[in-house]
Motif scaffolding. Structure first.
Motif, PDB file in Angstrom:
ATOM      1  N   THR A   1       0.845  -1.201   0.000  1.00  0.00           N
ATOM      2  CA  THR A   1       0.000   0.000   0.000  1.00  0.00           C
ATOM      3  C   THR A   1       0.880   1.250   0.000  1.00  0.00           C
ATOM      4  O   THR A   1       0.656   2.184  -0.781  1.00  0.00           O
ATOM      5  CB  THR A   1      -0.936   0.009   1.221  1.00  0.00           C
ATOM      6  OG1 THR A   1      -1.699  -1.203   1.208  1.00  0.00           O
ATOM      7  CG2 THR A   1      -1.883   1.194   1.193  1.00  0.00           C
ATOM      8  N   ALA A   2       1.905   1.248   0.863  1.00  0.00           N
ATOM      9  CA  ALA A   2       2.797   2.408   0.913  1.00  0.00           C
ATOM     10  C   ALA A   2       3.499   2.584  -0.438  1.00  0.00           C
ATOM     11  O   ALA A   2       3.675   3.702  -0.932  1.00  0.00           O
ATOM     12  CB  ALA A   2       3.817   2.241   2.033  1.00  0.00           C
ATOM     13  N   PHE A   3       3.879   1.456  -1.056  1.00  0.00           N
ATOM     14  CA  PHE A   3       4.546   1.507  -2.354  1.00  0.00           C
ATOM     15  C   PHE A   3       3.595   2.076  -3.414  1.00  0.00           C
ATOM     16  O   PHE A   3       3.976   2.935  -4.209  1.00  0.00           O
ATOM     17  CB  PHE A   3       4.993   0.084  -2.726  1.00  0.00           C
ATOM     18  CG  PHE A   3       5.939   0.032  -3.885  1.00  0.00           C
ATOM     19  CD1 PHE A   3       7.216   0.564  -3.773  1.00  0.00           C
ATOM     20  CD2 PHE A   3       5.558  -0.537  -5.092  1.00  0.00           C
ATOM     21  CE1 PHE A   3       8.085   0.533  -4.853  1.00  0.00           C
ATOM     22  CE2 PHE A   3       6.428  -0.574  -6.180  1.00  0.00           C
ATOM     23  CZ  PHE A   3       7.696  -0.039  -6.050  1.00  0.00           C
ATOM     24  N   ALA A   4       2.351   1.591  -3.391  1.00  0.00           N
ATOM     25  CA  ALA A   4       1.368   2.033  -4.394  1.00  0.00           C
ATOM     26  C   ALA A   4       1.166   3.544  -4.317  1.00  0.00           C
ATOM     27  O   ALA A   4       1.163   4.237  -5.336  1.00  0.00           O
ATOM     28  CB  ALA A   4       0.036   1.315  -4.175  1.00  0.00           C
ATOM     29  N   ILE A   5       1.038   4.030  -3.108  1.00  0.00           N
ATOM     30  CA  ILE A   5       0.770   5.467  -2.990  1.00  0.00           C
ATOM     31  C   ILE A   5       2.019   6.282  -3.343  1.00  0.00           C
ATOM     32  O   ILE A   5       1.926   7.377  -3.902  1.00  0.00           O
ATOM     33  CB  ILE A   5       0.216   5.821  -1.590  1.00  0.00           C
ATOM     34  CG1 ILE A   5      -0.197   7.271  -1.587  1.00  0.00           C
ATOM     35  CG2 ILE A   5       1.142   5.545  -0.484  1.00  0.00           C
ATOM     36  CD1 ILE A   5      -1.040   7.623  -0.440  1.00  0.00           C
ATOM     37  N   SER A   6       3.190   5.700  -3.093  1.00  0.00           N
ATOM     38  CA  SER A   6       4.416   6.413  -3.478  1.00  0.00           C
ATOM     39  C   SER A   6       4.483   6.538  -4.998  1.00  0.00           C
ATOM     40  O   SER A   6       4.818   7.603  -5.528  1.00  0.00           O
ATOM     41  CB  SER A   6       5.664   5.692  -2.976  1.00  0.00           C
ATOM     42  OG  SER A   6       5.535   5.439  -1.602  1.00  0.00           O
ATOM     43  N   ILE A   7       4.152   5.454  -5.706  1.00  0.00           N
ATOM     44  CA  ILE A   7       4.152   5.526  -7.173  1.00  0.00           C
ATOM     45  C   ILE A   7       3.148   6.578  -7.620  1.00  0.00           C
ATOM     46  O   ILE A   7       3.400   7.370  -8.528  1.00  0.00           O
ATOM     47  CB  ILE A   7       3.733   4.177  -7.797  1.00  0.00           C
ATOM     48  CG1 ILE A   7       4.705   3.087  -7.401  1.00  0.00           C
ATOM     49  CG2 ILE A   7       3.679   4.274  -9.317  1.00  0.00           C
ATOM     50  CD1 ILE A   7       4.296   1.745  -7.969  1.00  0.00           C
ATOM     51  N   ALA A   8       1.986   6.568  -6.958  1.00  0.00           N
ATOM     52  CA  ALA A   8       0.937   7.526  -7.331  1.00  0.00           C
ATOM     53  C   ALA A   8       1.457   8.950  -7.183  1.00  0.00           C
ATOM     54  O   ALA A   8       1.220   9.800  -8.043  1.00  0.00           O
ATOM     55  CB  ALA A   8      -0.296   7.314  -6.454  1.00  0.00           C
ATOM     56  N   LEU A   9       2.185   9.206  -6.097  1.00  0.00           N
ATOM     57  CA  LEU A   9       2.686  10.567  -5.876  1.00  0.00           C
ATOM     58  C   LEU A   9       3.749  10.927  -6.917  1.00  0.00           C
ATOM     59  O   LEU A   9       3.748  12.022  -7.468  1.00  0.00           O
ATOM     60  CB  LEU A   9       3.253  10.696  -4.457  1.00  0.00           C
ATOM     61  CG  LEU A   9       2.199  10.699  -3.341  1.00  0.00           C
ATOM     62  CD1 LEU A   9       2.850  10.695  -1.969  1.00  0.00           C
ATOM     63  CD2 LEU A   9       1.267  11.901  -3.467  1.00  0.00           C
ATOM     64  N   VAL A  10       4.647   9.964  -7.203  1.00  0.00           N
ATOM     65  CA  VAL A  10       5.703  10.249  -8.189  1.00  0.00           C
ATOM     66  C   VAL A  10       5.060  10.568  -9.544  1.00  0.00           C
ATOM     67  O   VAL A  10       5.351  11.595 -10.171  1.00  0.00           O
ATOM     68  CB  VAL A  10       6.664   9.044  -8.312  1.00  0.00           C
ATOM     69  CG1 VAL A  10       7.616   9.237  -9.498  1.00  0.00           C
ATOM     70  CG2 VAL A  10       7.469   8.887  -7.027  1.00  0.00           C
ATOM     71  N   ILE A  11       4.148   9.691  -9.984  1.00  0.00           N
ATOM     72  CA  ILE A  11       3.539   9.908 -11.308  1.00  0.00           C
ATOM     73  C   ILE A  11       2.725  11.203 -11.315  1.00  0.00           C
ATOM     74  O   ILE A  11       2.757  11.961 -12.278  1.00  0.00           O
ATOM     75  CB  ILE A  11       2.675   8.690 -11.721  1.00  0.00           C
ATOM     76  CG1 ILE A  11       3.574   7.462 -11.872  1.00  0.00           C
ATOM     77  CG2 ILE A  11       1.936   8.972 -13.037  1.00  0.00           C
ATOM     78  CD1 ILE A  11       2.898   6.189 -12.342  1.00  0.00           C
TER      79      ILE A  11
END
Ligand code: ASP
Length: 429
Positions: free
Chosen positions: A97-107
């Motif tokens: 979940t933390a990884f998913a949201i990090s990708i979301a923020l980067v993109i």
């Protein structure tokens, strides 16, 4: 069962219709109505209706976070029984979940949804950007001095902290605390019912919110919303296909294509119901019959995942936070973005696997980082569409986590996993 499903489908169509009508009405009034007529319509009809809808959603946040998080943590009580598997799956769920949201923020930082170089929206409460807090203070201030005060003030991290400890306390006490847990579970159910009731009014709320925004901002805002929906769906696809594909290959040591071939009917159910909970039975069946995961593991990890693992929802919250900041012409500092990761990851434990639960929690994330909560109104207007996609990612994450853990325990039946599956058996399900 069939009846509720029909009802849900009908509500979804109503909301989508309201969205289309609201967009149409907003464009017509923006282009053809005199400004004072628009002011009147907005003041007497659109604003009150939209505000009532938003307030009703906000009303649920604090009690819902509290009850659902306590219930969620207490439902992990079985961890003691399932030991290693429980530990592994919870760690996997939280990390992805933390990884998913990090990708979301980067993109989102790359694509900058909502930042079209056009007029920014004015926040009614005037921008509330708090000074970015010192990073260590975030952790120190997570601990409430007075949990009741945290609830009154809507300090979500503190409420979350308290709820997690409360849930753990219930777990440790065990049998004696069961009546209390029952009450909390019942309260949780009631609150979810209230969300259901509030969502019955969503077609009106969505119509009012979207038409008011377009009436005053013109069609520019539509472009922004398209960008938001586009970026969320893009990140969800990256997550569901690339990140999960790599996870299956590297962590699960299986052929990812086989997974998707067998799992797509479950994804269709999630897409059409927008509910992780409603998808639990088909997900369980697919795990056991098609993917070769023993029931002993999936019967625990799939319902747990539907309750606490919301990668898709976290993605939506990350993109929405950046989008709302952009739309209001604000900049989210690194600390604020870390805060989004922390809050949304923790919030995912308390997000129920039912339609629209994630957007209720979004108001909490916004509040925590000091973004204008009215921003949620914009996102709300298109949330029905986004919900279908994010729920699909949510339940796919549950099944993949389950598979990876099962294989790490040498419990995955690779003969079943690698077996061919006929098209009919997919469709029959
Ligand atoms: N509908 C989502 C689910 O059931 C939760 C959400 O609204 O994000 O997984």
């Amino acid at each position: 069962m069939v009846k509720t499903k029909n009802k849900k489908m009908k509500l979804t169509s109503k909301i989508l219709l309201a969205l289309a009508l609201g967009v149409g009405f907003g464009i017509i009034s923006n282009l053809f109505f005199p400004a004072n007529a628009n002011e009147l319509i907005s003041k007497w009809v659109l604003e009150p209706v939209g505000k009532v809808f938003l307030r009703a959603i906000k009303m649920i946040v604090v009690p819902l976070v509290l009850c659902s998080l306590i219930a969620g943590v207490a439902s992990m009580g079985d961890i003691k029984k399932v030991g290693r598997i429980g530990g592994k799956i919870v760690a996997y769920y939280m990390m992805t979940t933390a990884f998913a949201i990090s990708i979301a923020l980067v993109i989102s930082n790359i694509f900058k949804p909502g930042n079209t170089g056009m007029n920014n929206l004015e926040s009614a409460t005037k921008i509330t950007t708090k000074e970015a807090p010192f990073i260590m203070d975030i952790f120190v201030k997570m601990v409430p001095v007075n949990p009741i005060k945290s609830m009154v003030e809507g300090n979500m991290l503190q409420i979350i902290f308290f709820a997690i400890l409360f849930g753990l306390g219930i777990t440790i006490i065990g049998k004696k605390a069961e009546p209390l847990l029952n009450v909390i579970n019942q309260a949780n159910e009631v609150l979810l019912k209230i969300i259901g009731l509030v969502m019955l009014t969503a077609p009106y709320g969505v119509f009012a919110l979207i038409s008011k925004v377009i009436m005053f901002q013109g069609i520019d805002v539509l472009e922004k919303l398209f960008q938001y929906v586009g970026v969320v769906i893009f990140v969800l696809i990256v997550q569901a296909v690339i990140v999960y594909g790599i996870a299956l290959k590297i962590l699960g040591k299986v052929n990812p294509i086989k997974f998707y071939k067998k799992f797509w009917p479950v994804m269709v159910v999630a897409f059409s119901t927008s509910s992780s909970n409603a998808t639990i039975p088909v997900n369980l069946e697919a795990c056991e019959e098609k993917l070769g995961i023993p029931e002993r593991i999936s019967s625990f990890t799939i319902p747990l995942g539907a309750t606490i693992n919301m990668d898709g929802t976290a993605v939506m919250q990350g993109v929405a936070a950046i989008f709302i900041a952009n739309v209001y012409g604000m900049n989210l500092s690194l600390e604020q973005q870390l805060m989004v990761i922390l809050t949304a990851t923790l919030a995912s434990i308390g997000t129920a696997g039912v339609p629209s639960a994630g957007v209720v929690m979004l108001t909490m994330v916004l509040q925590q980082v000091g973004l204008p909560i009215e921003g949620a109104a914009l996102v709300l207007s298109v949330d029905r569409i986004v919900d279908m996609f994010r729920t699909t990612a949510n339940i796919t994450g549950d099944a993949i986590g389950t598979l990876i853990v099962a294989n790490s325990e040498n419990e995955l039946d690779l003969d079943v996993y690698n077996s061919e599956i006929s098209v009919e058996s997919n469709i029959n399900n």
